[in-house]
Design a protein around this motif. Structure first.
Motif, PDB file in Angstrom:
ATOM      1  N   GLN A 216       0.833  -1.206   0.000  1.00  7.10           N
ATOM      2  CA  GLN A 216       0.000   0.000   0.000  1.00  7.10           C
ATOM      3  C   GLN A 216       0.860   1.245   0.000  1.00  7.10           C
ATOM      4  OE1 GLN A 216      -3.087   0.175   2.934  1.00  7.10           O
ATOM      5  NE2 GLN A 216      -3.391  -2.034   2.883  1.00  7.10           N
ATOM      6  N   LEU A 217       0.344   2.248  -0.677  1.00  4.91           N
ATOM      7  CA  LEU A 217       1.063   3.523  -0.686  1.00  4.91           C
ATOM      8  C   LEU A 217       0.836   4.254   0.626  1.00  4.91           C
ATOM      9  CD1 LEU A 217       0.140   4.765  -4.272  1.00  4.91           C
ATOM     10  CD2 LEU A 217       2.261   3.659  -3.536  1.00  4.91           C
ATOM     11  N   LYS A 218       1.795   5.103   1.004  1.00  7.47           N
ATOM     12  CA  LYS A 218       1.595   5.924   2.201  1.00  7.47           C
ATOM     13  C   LYS A 218       0.623   7.050   1.880  1.00  7.47           C
ATOM     14  CE  LYS A 218       5.885   4.871   4.499  1.00  7.47           C
ATOM     15  NZ  LYS A 218       7.077   5.379   5.179  1.00  7.47           N
ATOM     16  N   GLN A 219      -0.165   7.413   2.880  1.00  3.66           N
ATOM     17  CA  GLN A 219      -1.219   8.405   2.633  1.00  3.66           C
ATOM     18  C   GLN A 219      -0.766   9.842   2.860  1.00  3.66           C
ATOM     19  OE1 GLN A 219      -3.516   6.131   5.415  1.00  3.66           O
ATOM     20  NE2 GLN A 219      -5.320   6.368   4.105  1.00  3.66           N
ATOM     21  N   TYR A 220       0.322  10.014   3.604  1.00  3.58           N
ATOM     22  CA  TYR A 220       0.748  11.398   3.874  1.00  3.58           C
ATOM     23  C   TYR A 220       2.240  11.451   4.185  1.00  3.58           C
ATOM     24  CZ  TYR A 220       0.176   9.814   8.710  1.00  3.58           C
ATOM     25  OH  TYR A 220       0.261   9.104   9.880  1.00  3.58           O
ATOM     26  N   TYR A 221       2.768  12.664   4.016  1.00  2.00           N
ATOM     27  CA  TYR A 221       4.192  12.933   4.215  1.00  2.00           C
ATOM     28  C   TYR A 221       4.299  14.099   5.192  1.00  2.00           C
ATOM     29  CZ  TYR A 221       9.078  13.613   2.660  1.00  2.00           C
ATOM     30  OH  TYR A 221      10.449  13.715   2.595  1.00  2.00           O
ATOM     31  N   LEU A 222       5.125  13.957   6.221  1.00  2.00           N
ATOM     32  CA  LEU A 222       5.276  15.046   7.194  1.00  2.00           C
ATOM     33  C   LEU A 222       6.411  15.965   6.754  1.00  2.00           C
ATOM     34  CD1 LEU A 222       5.068  13.042  10.548  1.00  2.00           C
ATOM     35  CD2 LEU A 222       3.236  14.225   9.318  1.00  2.00           C
ATOM     36  N   LEU A 223       6.190  17.256   6.855  1.00  2.13           N
ATOM     37  CA  LEU A 223       7.223  18.166   6.370  1.00  2.13           C
ATOM     38  C   LEU A 223       7.092  19.549   6.993  1.00  2.13           C
ATOM     39  CD1 LEU A 223       6.260  18.957   2.657  1.00  2.13           C
ATOM     40  CD2 LEU A 223       4.707  18.827   4.554  1.00  2.13           C
ATOM     41  N   ASN A 224       8.147  20.316   6.837  1.00  2.48           N
ATOM     42  CA  ASN A 224       8.118  21.720   7.196  1.00  2.48           C
ATOM     43  C   ASN A 224       7.345  22.406   6.059  1.00  2.48           C
ATOM     44  OD1 ASN A 224       8.793  24.491   7.380  1.00  2.48           O
ATOM     45  ND2 ASN A 224      10.730  24.003   8.375  1.00  2.48           N
ATOM     46  N   ALA A 225       6.203  23.008   6.402  1.00  4.01           N
ATOM     47  CA  ALA A 225       5.334  23.516   5.320  1.00  4.01           C
ATOM     48  C   ALA A 225       6.046  24.519   4.413  1.00  4.01           C
ATOM     49  CB  ALA A 225       4.071  24.139   5.913  1.00  4.01           C
ATOM     50  N   ALA A 226       7.091  25.189   4.918  1.00  2.00           N
ATOM     51  CA  ALA A 226       7.809  26.151   4.065  1.00  2.00           C
ATOM     52  C   ALA A 226       8.494  25.451   2.899  1.00  2.00           C
ATOM     53  CB  ALA A 226       8.838  26.927   4.884  1.00  2.00           C
ATOM     54  N   SER A 227       8.734  24.160   3.032  1.00  2.00           N
ATOM     55  CA  SER A 227       9.428  23.486   1.931  1.00  2.00           C
ATOM     56  C   SER A 227       8.493  23.261   0.733  1.00  2.00           C
ATOM     57  CB  SER A 227      10.087  22.190   2.400  1.00  2.00           C
ATOM     58  OG  SER A 227       9.119  21.321   2.867  1.00  2.00           O
ATOM     59  N   LEU A 228       7.212  23.600   0.883  1.00  2.00           N
ATOM     60  CA  LEU A 228       6.320  23.532  -0.278  1.00  2.00           C
ATOM     61  C   LEU A 228       6.445  24.781  -1.153  1.00  2.00           C
ATOM     62  CD1 LEU A 228       3.083  22.088   1.340  1.00  2.00           C
ATOM     63  CD2 LEU A 228       4.746  20.895  -0.086  1.00  2.00           C
ATOM     64  N   LEU A 229       6.998  25.850  -0.586  1.00  3.09           N
ATOM     65  CA  LEU A 229       7.018  27.105  -1.340  1.00  3.09           C
ATOM     66  C   LEU A 229       7.862  27.021  -2.619  1.00  3.09           C
ATOM     67  CD1 LEU A 229       7.028  29.734   1.569  1.00  3.09           C
ATOM     68  CD2 LEU A 229       5.112  28.598   0.437  1.00  3.09           C
ATOM     69  N   SER A 284       7.271   4.505  -1.970  1.00  5.26           N
ATOM     70  CA  SER A 284       6.234   4.499  -0.923  1.00  5.26           C
ATOM     71  C   SER A 284       5.058   5.403  -1.246  1.00  5.26           C
ATOM     72  CB  SER A 284       6.793   4.993   0.416  1.00  5.26           C
ATOM     73  OG  SER A 284       7.938   4.310   0.750  1.00  5.26           O
ATOM     74  N   PHE A 285       5.292   6.403  -2.138  1.00  4.31           N
ATOM     75  CA  PHE A 285       4.238   7.395  -2.338  1.00  4.31           C
ATOM     76  C   PHE A 285       3.642   7.441  -3.741  1.00  4.31           C
ATOM     77  CE2 PHE A 285       6.337   8.918   1.482  1.00  4.31           C
ATOM     78  CZ  PHE A 285       5.263   9.305   2.270  1.00  4.31           C
ATOM     79  N   LEU A 286       4.368   6.907  -4.722  1.00  4.63           N
ATOM     80  CA  LEU A 286       3.852   7.032  -6.090  1.00  4.63           C
ATOM     81  C   LEU A 286       3.389   5.684  -6.621  1.00  4.63           C
ATOM     82  CD1 LEU A 286       6.529   9.454  -7.635  1.00  4.63           C
ATOM     83  CD2 LEU A 286       4.422  10.013  -6.406  1.00  4.63           C
ATOM     84  N   PRO A 287       2.261   5.670  -7.329  1.00  2.00           N
ATOM     85  CA  PRO A 287       1.777   4.399  -7.874  1.00  2.00           C
ATOM     86  C   PRO A 287       2.705   3.881  -8.973  1.00  2.00           C
ATOM     87  CG  PRO A 287       0.406   6.223  -8.619  1.00  2.00           C
ATOM     88  CD  PRO A 287       1.374   6.801  -7.651  1.00  2.00           C
ATOM     89  N   ARG A 288       2.721   2.578  -9.133  1.00  2.00           N
ATOM     90  CA  ARG A 288       3.589   1.966 -10.156  1.00  2.00           C
ATOM     91  C   ARG A 288       3.270   2.487 -11.545  1.00  2.00           C
ATOM     92  NH1 ARG A 288       2.562  -2.327  -6.895  1.00  2.00           N
ATOM     93  NH2 ARG A 288       0.783  -2.949  -8.177  1.00  2.00           N
ATOM     94  N   SER A 289       2.000   2.864 -11.733  1.00  2.00           N
ATOM     95  CA  SER A 289       1.600   3.351 -13.057  1.00  2.00           C
ATOM     96  C   SER A 289       2.374   4.602 -13.474  1.00  2.00           C
ATOM     97  CB  SER A 289       0.105   3.649 -13.056  1.00  2.00           C
ATOM     98  OG  SER A 289      -0.220   4.442 -11.940  1.00  2.00           O
ATOM     99  N   LEU A 290       3.005   5.275 -12.522  1.00  2.00           N
ATOM    100  CA  LEU A 290       3.756   6.482 -12.874  1.00  2.00           C
ATOM    101  C   LEU A 290       5.241   6.212 -13.070  1.00  2.00           C
ATOM    102  CD1 LEU A 290       2.163   9.162 -10.505  1.00  2.00           C
ATOM    103  CD2 LEU A 290       1.946   9.022 -12.984  1.00  2.00           C
ATOM    104  N   SER A 291       5.648   4.941 -12.908  1.00  2.00           N
ATOM    105  CA  SER A 291       7.093   4.680 -12.878  1.00  2.00           C
ATOM    106  C   SER A 291       7.784   5.026 -14.204  1.00  2.00           C
ATOM    107  CB  SER A 291       7.374   3.233 -12.468  1.00  2.00           C
ATOM    108  OG  SER A 291       6.751   2.390 -13.383  1.00  2.00           O
TER     109      SER A 291
END
Ligand SMILES: C[S@@+](CC[C@H](N)C(=O)[O-])C[C@H]1O[C@@H](n2cnc3c(N)ncnc32)[C@H](O)[C@@H]1O
Length: 464
Positions: A216-229, A284-291
């Motif tokens: 199963q893929l992981k449902q979420y990733y923990l991060l410092n929200a500033a790293s999304l900028l 862990s996060f991306l489906p095989r269909s995107l490989s």
């Protein structure tokens, strides 16, 4: 990152609901004692005091002694004191207090659009988390990918079907929710809507990281929200060719794949061990269909631009830097000397990486440069050095696009190139910094209750 931080605010731990095991753990295994260290107002402190009092009275068995405090490195701190009191002026005192207080650090929870995360969303909302960015409609995948992706999703769905539809019993104390709602409504006119589903909390509540779930893929990733900028600044569109030049451990690559479905994403990382971590993140996060669309490469980023000149629409250079948070806590003995020497060498490497990125991007394409240090020699000075000898690169203004609309959530410092702002307020102010200086980049500095950052980002467009 602080390991094993308490997930705070789980006042529902003794209630039993038919949640899957990993979410039951989130709901029940944590002490729920809020940390009153860096709080904004006396109202906040009251909320925390009230919460903890109830907690201690109702379930004394859940109170745990605090985890062993991490100690900071004195030499690095002195070095920072010297440099940042000059570069950040008055602001440094409050930044310093946040950096030295890991329990006050906030964490963002970035949901994985390739899984069904309704249950996680429900738990987040019930605990007072809310979305950082106004939500765009769910992304659609190109037709050919959809069937394969749907099959990937089914695996995850099985374990989530037993969720209760009524979660009224999971309401958090309203008081602790108010500030973020206020911030949200302030920002609503501004922030761009985004498919990124990142949940944040006003308090430093730490959602536990998700354990590996076979198949199963992981449902979420923990991060410092500033790293999304930097990822937002990259503005990746479906069908583009994207290069993540310094990619491990893969947080930003994951975020890029949440924003759009590029034709191709190349994740580059020369360090073998870090590359292994990157590969694990992607698996862990991306489906095989995107490989077929996502590749891992192992080049020295400095030569990437020569080997793949003008191939990419977008390039992210999340450069190796003197990571302020981790250097303060993970440097000991000889490592300190070594790190301080390394700090002096980093700008040269960063300039080379940014130049290489500009060679790899097509005319008209964009390069985003980012670091997680506040050091102006690794930030503004690097961008300036590259602009001097790359006339084809044009800096773009992120102040209007990102800093102003998101100033309710992040504190952006107008400090640049060693100039000292003579103010306690770091909210963006028009007219303080020239428009050219603003275009060199923006810097997120951690502040009490907005502990996101440090994060510097700059966007350069290659002229056609
Ligand atoms: C700040 S980290 C990247 C974090 C990553 N973007 C993420 O969001 O998870 C910088 C990375 O650059 C890598 N690096 C160091 N020297 C490099 C080089 N010459 N070329 C490319 N990457 C390099 C480091 O090994 C490190 O993994």
């Amino acid at each position: 990152m602080v390991k094993n931080r308490e997930f705070l605010g789980s006042s529902w731990r003794n209630q039993m609901f038919p949640y899957p095991a990993y979410l039951r753990r989130i709901l029940h295994d944590r002490s729920g004692i809020l940390t009153p260290r860096v709080l904004c107002s006396s109202a906040d402190r009251d909320v925390v005091r009230k919460h903890n009092k109830t907690k201690q009275a109702s379930s004394p068995q859940v109170i745990r002694t605090s985890k062993k405090e991490r100690s900071s490195c004195q030499l690095i701190l002195e070095h920072f004191d010297h440099q940042y009191s000059e570069e950040l002026g008055d602001l440094w005192a409050s930044v310093r207090s946040v950096l030295l207080d890991p329990p006050s650090w906030q964490y963002g929870v970035l949901l994985n659009r390739f899984t069904v995360a309704t249950d996680v969303k429900r738990v987040l909302l019930s605990k007072g988390f809310s979305t950082l960015l106004p939500q765009k409609e769910a992304l659609t995948l190109p037709g050919a990918l959809r069937t394969v992706f749907d099959a990937d999703c089914q695996t995850a769905k099985g374990s989530l079907s037993k969720f209760p539809s009524d979660n009224s019993h999971l309401r958090l104390d309203n008081g602790s929710r108010a500030p973020i709602q206020q911030a949200q409504s302030e920002a609503r006119s501004g922030p761009p809507s985004s498919p990124l589903q990142c949940y944040i909390h006003h308090f430093p509540l730490r959602f536990p990281s998700q354990a590996h779930r076979p198949g199963q893929l992981k449902q979420y990733y923990l991060l410092n929200a500033a790293s999304l900028l930097p990822v937002l600044a990259l503005q990746v569109q479906d069908g583009e060719k994207v290069l993540d030049l310094c990619a491990a451990p893969g947080g930003k690559a994951f975020a890029i794949m949440q924003c759009a479905t590029p034709a191709f994403l190349c994740c580059n990382e020369p360090d073998r061990h870090r590359r292994d971590r990157l590969t694990k993140t992607l698996e862990s996060f991306l489906p095989r269909s995107l490989s077929s669309r996502v590749a891992v490469s192992a080049q020295d980023g400095r030569s990437f631009g020569q080997s793949e000149a003008e191939i990419y629409d977008k390039v992210l250079v999340d450069a190796p830097c003197s990571n302020d948070r981790s250097w303060l806590f993970s440097s000991a003995g000889q490592q300190v000397e070594q790190r301080l020497k390394e700090r002096g060498r980093l700008p040269r490497l960063q300039v080379q990486l940014l130049r290489s990125a500009l060679s790899a991007v097509r005319p008209g394409g964009i390069v985003v440069y980012s670091t997680c240090t506040m050091s102006s020699s690794e930030n503004f000075a690097v961008v300036e050095a590259v602009l001097k000898d790359c006339p084809e690169a044009e800096p773009e203004d992120l102040w209007e696009e990102i800093a102003l609309p998101l100033s309710s959530y992040f504190t952006f410092s107008p400090a640049h190139r060693g100039l000292v702002p003579n103010t306690r307020s770091a909210r963006p102010e028009r007219g303080r910094v020239s428009s050219y200086d603003r275009r060199l980049g923006i810097l997120v500095v951690p502040q009490p209750c907005k502990t996101w950052g440090p994060m510097f980002l700059s966007r350069l467009r290659k002229r056609k």
